[in-house]
Write a protein that holds these residues in place. Structure first.
Motif, PDB file in Angstrom:
ATOM      1  N   ASP A  75       2.302 -10.881   7.392  1.00 14.53           N
ATOM      2  CA  ASP A  75       1.430 -10.087   6.526  1.00 14.53           C
ATOM      3  C   ASP A  75       0.112 -10.844   6.344  1.00 14.53           C
ATOM      4  O   ASP A  75       0.049 -11.838   5.629  1.00 14.53           O
ATOM      5  CB  ASP A  75       2.128  -9.876   5.174  1.00 14.53           C
ATOM      6  CG  ASP A  75       1.367  -8.884   4.291  1.00 14.53           C
ATOM      7  OD1 ASP A  75       0.123  -8.869   4.382  1.00 14.53           O
ATOM      8  OD2 ASP A  75       2.004  -8.161   3.529  1.00 14.53           O
ATOM      9  N   ASP A  76      -0.918 -10.354   7.043  1.00 10.59           N
ATOM     10  CA  ASP A  76      -2.199 -11.073   7.040  1.00 10.59           C
ATOM     11  C   ASP A  76      -2.831 -11.094   5.664  1.00 10.59           C
ATOM     12  O   ASP A  76      -3.536 -12.031   5.306  1.00 10.59           O
ATOM     13  CB  ASP A  76      -3.156 -10.422   8.051  1.00 10.59           C
ATOM     14  CG  ASP A  76      -2.711 -10.708   9.470  1.00 10.59           C
ATOM     15  OD1 ASP A  76      -1.969 -11.689   9.652  1.00 10.59           O
ATOM     16  OD2 ASP A  76      -3.088  -9.950  10.378  1.00 10.59           O
ATOM     17  N   GLU A  77      -2.548 -10.043   4.898  1.00 13.42           N
ATOM     18  CA  GLU A  77      -3.161  -9.961   3.570  1.00 13.42           C
ATOM     19  C   GLU A  77      -2.629 -11.078   2.670  1.00 13.42           C
ATOM     20  O   GLU A  77      -3.397 -11.800   2.028  1.00 13.42           O
ATOM     21  CB  GLU A  77      -2.832  -8.592   2.955  1.00 13.42           C
ATOM     22  CG  GLU A  77      -3.766  -8.204   1.843  1.00 13.42           C
ATOM     23  CD  GLU A  77      -3.373  -6.866   1.266  1.00 13.42           C
ATOM     24  OE1 GLU A  77      -3.367  -6.744   0.039  1.00 13.42           O
ATOM     25  OE2 GLU A  77      -3.043  -5.954   2.053  1.00 13.42           O
ATOM     26  N   ILE A  78      -1.304 -11.225   2.698  1.00 18.60           N
ATOM     27  CA  ILE A  78      -0.687 -12.278   1.884  1.00 18.60           C
ATOM     28  C   ILE A  78      -1.115 -13.649   2.395  1.00 18.60           C
ATOM     29  O   ILE A  78      -1.434 -14.548   1.622  1.00 18.60           O
ATOM     30  CB  ILE A  78       0.854 -12.139   1.909  1.00 18.60           C
ATOM     31  CG1 ILE A  78       1.259 -10.889   1.147  1.00 18.60           C
ATOM     32  CG2 ILE A  78       1.523 -13.366   1.311  1.00 18.60           C
ATOM     33  CD1 ILE A  78       2.732 -10.607   1.142  1.00 18.60           C
ATOM     34  N   ARG A  79      -1.181 -13.772   3.729  1.00 17.97           N
ATOM     35  CA  ARG A  79      -1.598 -15.039   4.334  1.00 17.97           C
ATOM     36  C   ARG A  79      -3.001 -15.418   3.858  1.00 17.97           C
ATOM     37  O   ARG A  79      -3.244 -16.533   3.399  1.00 17.97           O
ATOM     38  CB  ARG A  79      -1.575 -14.901   5.853  1.00 17.97           C
ATOM     39  CG  ARG A  79      -1.924 -16.182   6.586  1.00 17.97           C
ATOM     40  CD  ARG A  79      -2.166 -15.875   8.077  1.00 17.97           C
ATOM     41  NE  ARG A  79      -3.033 -16.892   8.641  1.00 17.97           N
ATOM     42  CZ  ARG A  79      -2.588 -17.969   9.278  1.00 17.97           C
ATOM     43  NH1 ARG A  79      -1.308 -18.156   9.432  1.00 17.97           N
ATOM     44  NH2 ARG A  79      -3.438 -18.850   9.763  1.00 17.97           N
ATOM     45  N   GLY A  80      -3.913 -14.431   3.956  1.00 16.35           N
ATOM     46  CA  GLY A  80      -5.292 -14.679   3.530  1.00 16.35           C
ATOM     47  C   GLY A  80      -5.361 -15.045   2.056  1.00 16.35           C
ATOM     48  O   GLY A  80      -6.041 -16.000   1.665  1.00 16.35           O
ATOM     49  N   HIS A  81      -4.604 -14.315   1.266  1.00 17.27           N
ATOM     50  CA  HIS A  81      -4.581 -14.543  -0.177  1.00 17.27           C
ATOM     51  C   HIS A  81      -4.081 -15.960  -0.471  1.00 17.27           C
ATOM     52  O   HIS A  81      -4.684 -16.705  -1.246  1.00 17.27           O
ATOM     53  CB  HIS A  81      -3.664 -13.506  -0.834  1.00 17.27           C
ATOM     54  CG  HIS A  81      -3.506 -13.678  -2.307  1.00 17.27           C
ATOM     55  ND1 HIS A  81      -4.489 -13.328  -3.192  1.00 17.27           N
ATOM     56  CD2 HIS A  81      -2.496 -14.206  -3.030  1.00 17.27           C
ATOM     57  CE1 HIS A  81      -4.084 -13.625  -4.408  1.00 17.27           C
ATOM     58  NE2 HIS A  81      -2.869 -14.157  -4.338  1.00 17.27           N
ATOM     59  N   CYS A  96       4.105 -16.540  -3.763  1.00 19.97           N
ATOM     60  CA  CYS A  96       2.698 -16.525  -4.186  1.00 19.97           C
ATOM     61  C   CYS A  96       2.571 -16.872  -5.669  1.00 19.97           C
ATOM     62  O   CYS A  96       1.686 -17.627  -6.066  1.00 19.97           O
ATOM     63  CB  CYS A  96       2.086 -15.155  -3.922  1.00 19.97           C
ATOM     64  SG  CYS A  96       1.984 -14.774  -2.186  1.00 19.97           S
ATOM     65  N   THR A 123      -6.676 -18.578   0.531  1.00 19.73           N
ATOM     66  CA  THR A 123      -7.819 -18.681  -0.391  1.00 19.73           C
ATOM     67  C   THR A 123      -7.383 -19.286  -1.732  1.00 19.73           C
ATOM     68  O   THR A 123      -8.178 -19.899  -2.424  1.00 19.73           O
ATOM     69  CB  THR A 123      -8.481 -17.302  -0.664  1.00 19.73           C
ATOM     70  OG1 THR A 123      -7.455 -16.372  -0.978  1.00 19.73           O
ATOM     71  CG2 THR A 123      -9.276 -16.813   0.512  1.00 19.73           C
TER      72      THR A 123
END
Lengths: 345, 148
Positions: free
Chosen positions: B90-96, B67, B99
């Protein structure tokens, strides 16, 4: 049902303690101390309810048998005050002890919950590591396999790129290595128990690592007393532990340039244990708790299984493995295994 | 294909040697050249990222993670598409990451064909952007419709 039985036991205890306290109090003519002691004992072991039962029984006995004039229900003003203070002291004792018990119980419950939560957290972290470790070779296998298919589906098939197939096999073996590591970690079978002399094992390890040590300019030193007692254990597993610690030590010195690189393996007897130390002058370790976790690694090509397996092996030998910072630089990994007792085999 | 005229080079950043090697061969079988880096630091230091048309990186790596690498690359090379390939769901990292402008986010073990088509799309997208910035380049088509 069981809870009721426990409660009943508490009340029986109250009665029993009063029955014991009464003759002593009568004999010594010291009812306040004896009954107060009885109350405290009952509250401590029986809880709040039995404690109050003791308070009531003691007050009645105190009132009937010890307040002057004896065997009369009505007493002087002063006697009532004595009785009141006596009761107050007993209630206070019961309450204090009960409160302490309650706080201890709630602490215990919190600790249980906490340890469960920690187990869940450790398990999920561990699963994530397993997923990661198995996906890496699997990922490579899929990519290599598809590379192979792509080359073979050209017209004419491109056989020159067949090594892709070999890489599939190699990565499959790597994945198997991860699984074998996991098996070794969780294997329940006890190690082979034979009399093992650690000295020759050290010499074997040193001869195995000599080549690498020379090329990396690492001085290897062995400190081995002549009369080192043997231990009961699994020769192969102990060899694995010692090899692992030695390789780790050498890995840790790979980037060291400002001091002589030495690897010292020493053994001695201490408090009925055979203590082995593997010392390096490497980059050191910041968290000695974490290094024993499965899949924790500081190395690029490391799987992070080595030390956790070593620990489980040493523990299966009723021993202990730990790490500590070296006296000047680097790290010392030590393990202690109980020495073999004469005649034991 | 039209976009085979120039060499297509992609950078792969992964701390696992097997993954780097296998992706290299897979891309090679599709006629794509690769530059391999063991860590984000190595990739940033060599300065070779300026000459590649796609960056493929893992998330969890020792040192600078994927990231952070994406963030640093975005600052200097905003037109470079970044494809994440990671083993950690990890959906959070994916989303981050998405974006922040990641081109795609794939999970290991990746499907080779899906991977190749994603890289292909990323390369095309990159060229499209380059041709917009630099009108002398021919517009080579392609659209950014993969895995968004």
């Amino acid at each position: 049902m069981l809870e009721n039985l426990g409660r009943l036991k508490g009340y029986l205890l109250a009665v029993l303690v009063c029955a014991i306290a009464l003759p002593i109090a009568w004999e010594l003519d010291a009812p306040s101390s004896c009954f107060l002691l009885a109350t405290m004992v009952t509250s401590l072991y029986g809880g709040r309810g039995p404690g109050y039962l003791t308070v009531v029984v003691s007050s009645i006995l105190f009132d009937l048998l010890f307040l002057l004039p004896r065997f009369q229900l009505l007493h002087s003003h002063e006697s009532y005050l004595r009785l009141a203070i006596f009761i107050a002291a007993m209630i206070l004792a019961t309450e204090l002890i009960a409160a302490k018990r309650r706080s201890e119980e709630s602490l215990r419950r919190t600790q249980t919950k906490l340890s469960q939560a920690m187990q869940v957290a450790a398990l999920s972290e561990f699963s994530a590591s397993v997923i990661h470790e198995i996906s890496q070779p699997l990922s490579a296998m899929v990519a290599n396999g598809q590379t192979c298919v792509r080359w073979l589906s050209t017209n004419p098939p491109n056989i020159e790129n067949a090594p892709a197939a070999e890489r599939v096999v190699r990565d499959g073996r790597d994945a198997r290595g991860v699984i074998q590591g996991l098996r070794a970690l969780f294997r329940r079978s006890p190690p082979q128990k034979v009399l093992v002399d650690l000295g020759p094992i050290v010499n074997e390890i040193v001869s195995l690592i000599r080549g690498r040590a020379e090329s990396e300019k690492i001085a290897v030193e062995v400190q081995l007393p002549r009369d080192l007692p043997g231990i009961i254990g699994d020769r192969l597993q102990l060899q694995q532990v010692l090899m692992n610690l030695s390789l780790n030590a050498m890995d840790s010195m790979r980037t060291v340039t400002d001091r002589p690189k030495t690897l010292v393996i020493s053994m001695r007897e201490q408090d009925g244990m055979v203590l082995t130390e593997v010392r390096d002058q490497g980059i050191g370790i910041s968290d000695f708790e974490k290094v024993f976790d499965a899949f924790f690694t500081t190395k690029e090509d490391g799987m992070g299984m080595g030390l956790s397996i070593c620990k489980s092996i040493i523990e299966a030998h009723e021993g202990r493995l730990w790490g500590s910072p070296g006296p000047v630089a680097g790290t010392v990994f030590s393990f202690a295994i109980p020495r073999a007792i004469e005649g034991e085999q | 294909m039209a976009d085979n005229q120039q060499p297509r080079i992609v950078a792969i950043v992964d701390d696992d040697a097997r993954v780097r090697e296998s992706l290299k061969h897979l891309l090679y079988s599709a006629g794509i050249e690769t530059r391999l880096f063991r860590s984000a630091e190595e990739a940033l230091q060599t300065g070779e990222l300026g000459s590649v048309c796609c960056l493929i990186t893992d998330i969890r790596m020792p040192g600078i993670d994927g990231c952070e690498l994406q963030r640093r690359v975005a600052a200097t090379l905003p037109a470079l598409p970044v494809i994440f390939v990671t083993a950690h769901p990890d959906d959070e990292i994916r989303g981050h990451a998405l974006t922040q402008g990641a081109f795609a986010f794939l999970y290991k073990p990746v499907d080779g064909e899906e991977f190749l088509s994603t890289v292909d799309a990323a390369v095309k997208w990159r060229r499209e952007r380059a041709s917009v910035n630099c009108p002398t380049n021919r517009n080579q088509g392609g659209s950014r419709d993969v895995d968004r």
